[in-house]
Enzyme design. Structure first.
Site, PDB file in Angstrom:
ATOM      1  CG  HIS A  79      -1.448  -1.184   1.741  1.00  0.00           C
ATOM      2  ND1 HIS A  79      -1.089  -1.761   2.935  1.00  0.00           N
ATOM      3  CD2 HIS A  79      -2.349  -2.006   1.162  1.00  0.00           C
ATOM      4  CE1 HIS A  79      -1.751  -2.899   3.090  1.00  0.00           C
ATOM      5  NE2 HIS A  79      -2.520  -3.079   2.019  1.00  0.00           N
ATOM      6  CG  HIS A  81       1.304   3.108   4.701  1.00  0.00           C
ATOM      7  ND1 HIS A  81       0.968   2.725   5.975  1.00  0.00           N
ATOM      8  CD2 HIS A  81       1.091   2.016   3.920  1.00  0.00           C
ATOM      9  CE1 HIS A  81       0.569   1.458   5.973  1.00  0.00           C
ATOM     10  NE2 HIS A  81       0.638   0.991   4.740  1.00  0.00           N
ATOM     11  CG  HIS A  96      -3.733   1.955   4.133  1.00  0.00           C
ATOM     12  ND1 HIS A  96      -4.543   0.968   3.633  1.00  0.00           N
ATOM     13  CD2 HIS A  96      -2.700   1.322   4.743  1.00  0.00           C
ATOM     14  CE1 HIS A  96      -4.034  -0.215   3.923  1.00  0.00           C
ATOM     15  NE2 HIS A  96      -2.918  -0.027   4.614  1.00  0.00           N
ATOM     16  CG  HIS A 104      -8.082  -1.692   3.095  1.00  0.00           C
ATOM     17  ND1 HIS A 104      -6.939  -1.232   2.494  1.00  0.00           N
ATOM     18  CD2 HIS A 104      -8.040  -3.047   2.992  1.00  0.00           C
ATOM     19  CE1 HIS A 104      -6.232  -2.259   2.059  1.00  0.00           C
ATOM     20  NE2 HIS A 104      -6.876  -3.374   2.351  1.00  0.00           N
ATOM     21  CG  HIS A 113      -7.495   3.369   1.955  1.00  0.00           C
ATOM     22  ND1 HIS A 113      -7.064   2.395   2.825  1.00  0.00           N
ATOM     23  CD2 HIS A 113      -8.562   3.972   2.524  1.00  0.00           C
ATOM     24  CE1 HIS A 113      -7.847   2.412   3.904  1.00  0.00           C
ATOM     25  NE2 HIS A 113      -8.756   3.356   3.749  1.00  0.00           N
ATOM     26  CG  ASP A 116      -6.287   0.306  -0.363  1.00  0.00           C
ATOM     27  OD1 ASP A 116      -5.360   0.549   0.433  1.00  0.00           O
ATOM     28  OD2 ASP A 116      -7.500   0.430  -0.067  1.00  0.00           O
ATOM     29  CG  HIS A 153       1.450  -4.583   5.350  1.00  0.00           C
ATOM     30  ND1 HIS A 153       1.358  -4.063   6.613  1.00  0.00           N
ATOM     31  CD2 HIS A 153       1.187  -3.559   4.503  1.00  0.00           C
ATOM     32  CE1 HIS A 153       1.038  -2.779   6.541  1.00  0.00           C
ATOM     33  NE2 HIS A 153       0.922  -2.442   5.267  1.00  0.00           N
ATOM     34  NE  ARG A 176       2.656   0.244   9.432  1.00  0.00           N
ATOM     35  CZ  ARG A 176       2.183   1.472   9.340  1.00  0.00           C
ATOM     36  NH1 ARG A 176       2.988   2.475   9.017  1.00  0.00           N
ATOM     37  NH2 ARG A 176       0.903   1.721   9.564  1.00  0.00           N
TER      38      ARG A 176
HETATM   39 CU   LIG Z   1      -0.021  -0.864   4.414  1.00  0.00          CU
END
Ligand SMILES: [Cu+2]
Ligand SMILES: *[C@@H]1O[C@H](CO)[C@@H](O)[C@H](O)[C@H]1NC(C)=O
Ligand SMILES: *[C@@H]1O[C@H](CO)[C@@H](O)[C@H](O)[C@H]1NC(C)=O
Ligand SMILES: *[C@@H]1O[C@H](CO)[C@@H](O)[C@H](O)[C@H]1NC(C)=O
Ligand SMILES: *[C@@H]1O[C@H](CO)[C@@H](O)[C@H](O)[C@H]1NC(C)=O
Length: 188
Positions: A79, A81, A96, A104, A113, A116, A153, A176
Site C-alpha cells: 500500500h 501510506h 494508508h 480499505h 484507499h 491500495d 506487509h 510492516r
Molecule cells: Cu499498508
C-alpha cells in the site's frame, strides 16, 4: 473623470477579489511523462526491491511495477501510506494514504484507499512482481504520491472483505516488513 476612474478601479479590485475567493477546484497541471521510484528496505532485512511508477501525462492512469525479493512465499499486502517520514522506521509512514476518506479495499474495489495495491504474490524462491494500472495514482498535482510512503506487509491483505476489525482500515495484512519513500526517478 476622476470619479469614473476610481469606480472602474474599484470594480476591477472587486472582481479580482471575488474570483480569488471563488477559485474552482485546482486542475492537475499538465505534464509530460513522469517517473517515480521507491526502494524498499528493512526492518525485515531479507526483503528488498523497488516499485516504479510511470504516468504518460497528467490525464493518464499510472502504471505500477513492483519487483521484490526475500519475501516469504505467498501473498503480502502492498500500500501507499500517508507520510514520507522514516524517522521511526516504517511506523512513522502513518496510515494508508486516503485523500477521499474511503474504507480499505482491493485495487478494483468500489471503496478503496488511493494506494491500495492489494497483494503481491511471492514465489517459493521469495521473488515477487506485480503490474497494475491505476487511475487514482497521480505523480503531480494536489493528489501526487511523490514524497509519500510504500509499505510491504508480512501477511495477506483481505481487501476489506474480512471479519477482522482491521479489515476496513489495513486489510489486516500484518507487520510492516519493508518500506520506503517515493521519489522522482530519471525518465527511463
Ligand atoms: Cu499498508
Ligand atoms: C527484478 O529485480 C531483479 C533484481 O533483484 C532483477 O534481476 C530482475 O531483472 C528484475 N526484473 C524485472 C522484470 O525488472
Ligand atoms: C470519514 O468517514 C467516516 C465513516 O466512514 C466518518 O465517520 C468520518 O467522519 C469521515 N471523516 C471525514 C473527515 O470526513
Ligand atoms: C522476515 O522474513 C523472514 C524470511 O523471509 C520471515 O521468516 C519472517 O517471517 C519475516 N518477518 C516479517 C515481520 O515479515
Ligand atoms: C467494513 O465496512 C463495510 C461497509 O463499509 C461493512 O459492511 C463491514 O461490516 C465492515 N467490516 C468490518 C469487519 O467491520
Amino acid at each position: 473623470m476622476k470619479f469614473s476612474f476610481t469606480a472602474i478601479t474599484a470594480a476591477l479590485v472587486a472582481s479580482v477579489f471575488s474570483s480569488a475567493h471563488c477559485k474552482p477546484t485546482p486542475q492537475m497541471p499538465p505534464h509530460e511523462a513522469l517517473t517515480a521510484i521507491v526502494s524498499l528496505s528493512g526492518p525485515n532485512a531479507t526483503v528488498s526491491g523497488t516499485v516504479t511508477f510511470n504516468q504518460a501525462d497528467s490525464s493518464s492512469a499510472t502504471q505500477i511495477f513492483a519487483n521484490l525479493t526475500g519475501l516469504t512465499e505467498g501473498k503480502h499486502g502492498l500500500h501507499i501510506h500517508q507520510f514520507g517520514d522514516l524517522s521511526n522506521g516504517c511506523a512513522s509512514l502513518g496510515p494508508h494514504y486516503n485523500p477521499f476518506n474511503h474504507t480499505h479495499g482491493g485495487p478494483e474495489g468500489e471503496q478503496r484507499h488511493a494506494g491500495d495495491f492489494g497483494n503481491i504474490i511471492a514465489n517459493a524462491d521469495g521473488t515477487a512482481t506485480l503490474t497494475l494500472t491505476i487511475d487514482t495514482i497521480h505523480l503531480s498535482g494536489p493528489f501526487s504520491i511523490l514524497g509519500r510512503g510504500i509499505v510491504l506487509h508480512s501477511g495477506e491483505d483481505d481487501l476489506g472483505l474480512g471479519n477482522s476489525p482491521l479489515s476496513n482500515t489495513t486489510g489486516n495484512s500484518g507487520e510492516r516488513s519493508a518500506c520506503g519513500v517515493i521519489g522522482y526517478a530519471s525518465a527511463a
